[in-house]
Design a protein around this motif. Sequence first.
Motif, PDB file in Angstrom:
ATOM      1  N   THR A  69      56.912 -57.258 -24.735  1.00 48.42           N
ATOM      2  CA  THR A  69      56.348 -57.435 -23.214  1.00 48.42           C
ATOM      3  C   THR A  69      57.737 -57.119 -22.203  1.00 48.42           C
ATOM      4  N   LEU A  70      58.604 -57.448 -22.408  1.00 50.96           N
ATOM      5  CA  LEU A  70      59.884 -56.970 -21.650  1.00 50.96           C
ATOM      6  C   LEU A  70      60.033 -55.461 -21.592  1.00 50.96           C
ATOM      7  N   LEU A  71      60.133 -54.973 -22.627  1.00 49.23           N
ATOM      8  CA  LEU A  71      60.092 -53.352 -22.783  1.00 49.23           C
ATOM      9  C   LEU A  71      59.106 -52.635 -22.312  1.00 49.23           C
ATOM     10  N   MET A  72      57.744 -53.368 -22.212  1.00 51.28           N
ATOM     11  CA  MET A  72      56.651 -52.735 -21.745  1.00 51.28           C
ATOM     12  C   MET A  72      56.773 -52.690 -20.066  1.00 51.28           C
ATOM     13  N   GLY A  73      57.106 -53.828 -19.690  1.00 49.76           N
ATOM     14  CA  GLY A  73      57.164 -54.218 -18.290  1.00 49.76           C
ATOM     15  C   GLY A  73      58.307 -53.224 -17.613  1.00 49.76           C
ATOM     16  N   ASN A  74      59.475 -53.071 -18.397  1.00 56.70           N
ATOM     17  CA  ASN A  74      60.470 -52.171 -17.890  1.00 56.70           C
ATOM     18  C   ASN A  74      60.221 -50.733 -18.010  1.00 56.70           C
ATOM     19  N   ALA A  75      59.458 -50.279 -18.897  1.00 56.07           N
ATOM     20  CA  ALA A  75      58.817 -48.863 -18.883  1.00 56.07           C
ATOM     21  C   ALA A  75      57.898 -48.719 -17.895  1.00 56.07           C
ATOM     22  N   GLY A  76      56.970 -49.696 -17.380  1.00 48.13           N
ATOM     23  CA  GLY A  76      56.093 -49.701 -16.600  1.00 48.13           C
ATOM     24  C   GLY A  76      56.815 -49.707 -15.025  1.00 48.13           C
ATOM     25  N   PHE A  77      57.772 -50.413 -14.926  1.00 42.59           N
ATOM     26  CA  PHE A  77      58.717 -50.579 -13.654  1.00 42.59           C
ATOM     27  C   PHE A  77      59.300 -49.163 -13.274  1.00 42.59           C
ATOM     28  N   LEU A  78      59.734 -48.622 -14.527  1.00 41.29           N
ATOM     29  CA  LEU A  78      60.342 -47.311 -14.357  1.00 41.29           C
ATOM     30  C   LEU A  78      59.353 -46.167 -13.656  1.00 41.29           C
ATOM     31  N   VAL A  79      58.347 -46.261 -14.389  1.00 45.07           N
ATOM     32  CA  VAL A  79      57.326 -45.130 -14.040  1.00 45.07           C
ATOM     33  C   VAL A  79      56.712 -45.255 -12.560  1.00 45.07           C
ATOM     34  N   GLN A 108      53.605 -51.538  -9.374  1.00 40.98           N
ATOM     35  CA  GLN A 108      54.868 -51.956  -9.676  1.00 40.98           C
ATOM     36  C   GLN A 108      55.331 -53.301  -9.589  1.00 40.98           C
ATOM     37  N   GLY A 109      54.499 -54.072  -8.818  1.00 42.84           N
ATOM     38  CA  GLY A 109      54.499 -55.639  -8.701  1.00 42.84           C
ATOM     39  C   GLY A 109      53.800 -56.100 -10.142  1.00 42.84           C
ATOM     40  N   ALA A 110      52.763 -55.666 -10.548  1.00 41.94           N
ATOM     41  CA  ALA A 110      52.260 -55.988 -12.028  1.00 41.94           C
ATOM     42  C   ALA A 110      53.147 -55.625 -12.979  1.00 41.94           C
ATOM     43  N   THR A 111      53.780 -54.737 -13.083  1.00 39.01           N
ATOM     44  CA  THR A 111      54.869 -54.388 -14.231  1.00 39.01           C
ATOM     45  C   THR A 111      56.068 -55.454 -13.958  1.00 39.01           C
ATOM     46  N   ALA A 112      56.336 -55.660 -12.915  1.00 42.96           N
ATOM     47  CA  ALA A 112      57.432 -56.739 -12.642  1.00 42.96           C
ATOM     48  C   ALA A 112      56.944 -58.038 -13.300  1.00 42.96           C
ATOM     49  N   ALA A 113      55.984 -58.406 -13.238  1.00 40.66           N
ATOM     50  CA  ALA A 113      55.389 -59.594 -13.692  1.00 40.66           C
ATOM     51  C   ALA A 113      55.801 -59.655 -15.240  1.00 40.66           C
ATOM     52  N   PHE A 114      55.241 -58.669 -15.845  1.00 35.29           N
ATOM     53  CA  PHE A 114      55.705 -58.384 -17.271  1.00 35.29           C
ATOM     54  C   PHE A 114      57.120 -58.487 -17.593  1.00 35.29           C
ATOM     55  N   LEU A 115      57.992 -57.775 -16.856  1.00 36.81           N
ATOM     56  CA  LEU A 115      59.453 -57.373 -17.054  1.00 36.81           C
ATOM     57  C   LEU A 115      60.055 -58.876 -16.945  1.00 36.81           C
ATOM     58  N   VAL A 116      59.633 -59.692 -15.798  1.00 37.04           N
ATOM     59  CA  VAL A 116      60.272 -60.893 -15.766  1.00 37.04           C
ATOM     60  C   VAL A 116      59.794 -61.958 -16.701  1.00 37.04           C
TER      61      VAL A 116
END
Length: 467
Positions: free
Chosen positions: A89-99, A120-128
């Motif tokens: 989940t962290l890595l998916m969120g990070n990849a999404g945040f990059l894109v 970006q906000g949605a992927t940030a939720a996965f990253l955090v």
Amino acid sequence: MTHAMAMEDAAEHQAWNGRTRLIAGTIGLAAALTNFDVTSVVVVLPSIGTSLDIHVASWAWIIDAYSIAFTATLLMAGALADRFGRRRTLLMGNAGFLVTSLACGLAWNSALFLAARAAQGATAAFLVTGGFASIATAFPAPEGRARAFGIAGVASGVAMALGPSLGGLIGSGLGWRWIFLANLPVCVLITLLVPSLVAEKRDRTDKPLDLLGVAILALALGLIIQAILEARHAPVRMVIGLVVGAGFVAWFAVRRHRQPRPMLDTAIFASRSMIGVTALLMAVSVGYWAILVYLPLFLGTAFGWTTEAVGLAMLAATLPMLIVPPFGGRLAPRLGWRRLFAAALALIAIGGAALALSALVDSALARASAFAGMALIGVGAAMSHPQLSGAVIALAPSEASGMASALTVIARQAGFALGVAALGALTPTTLTITGFAWLFGAAAVAALCGMLACSLLPTSAGRRSAR
């Protein structure tokens, strides 16, 4: 047995080494990245608005598109992290945040930019969520976990507090797009470090993935925020939007009551004390965090300062968030929550009034009043913001501490989004200096309402019955 326990204690002490510090620092970097993108854009809102032809009345969406998506996605991200893997989940969120950061930096019109901000906000939720859940995996011992969360918390606080100033420096030197493009190398670094540092873990869980609930919550917040922004120019659309938004809120509440295991259980906030804490979370979000969004616009309009100068001036409001929190922690046991939070909200209210005064007077007095107001709201927020999390955990039932923590984040983010919209509706579209007095005055009133809510709290800072 005593010797074995001593060996285990020694091993645990030795386990906090360069590698574990690097793990905590990497996860802290991920948390800092998502918080930086909340506040770093506030100084460059005029540049973004001009470049993408976003009207002043709609600038709130530059902030709120991110916050609404983050708020609505947070709990689903937590359920997915437990089900499919925390590191994944962290890595998916990070990849999404990059894109999505790249999409924000390259967007050539307002529709693409706002869509990218929401994503970006949605992927940030996965990253955090993936990052914080991975801390529990990497640090099973309480002492190490506390240290790791401390590092992540400090990193997040520094990023959010210094976001306006750093964003101003980047924006004035390279342009606003580089605020988003600067995320890319950090995301790449996280991608390289996490697989070798953080082990994967997932739980056998049947936590619900309420996709419809996420959509309903996002629509409700979005409709209410747009209705608030329409208040000045289209009161009929405002009323319709508020009614429809309230209908979505009611639908969300009905669905929650019908679910045996709701993803978002707001029942723990039904007690007197928890209602008071929720009101305080909202009051600080409006009286301080939402004000940070409009302060740069006011400072540039009132004093003619450059983007770089405005970013540096914002330190008067943000540096207290790095300095004062330890003092608030020491005061809480002595004063109790009721008096501590009342004092903090009083400072925010006085600071808001000083900012309103600075919009009504001239020259040197205006500057002095503005800096005094920024310092006061900063100190008040720094006294209360960190302690509110502790109050939520202590007042909630012990078996619901995890849900209470998640709801705290949601209440803060929702309050921030609604506050940005409400103050945005009061922002003068012609950018007259005196028009900002209404905005700052409204924030001061919100802080006064928070002071009244302090009467719902217990006098001492400790665990009390939730009923």
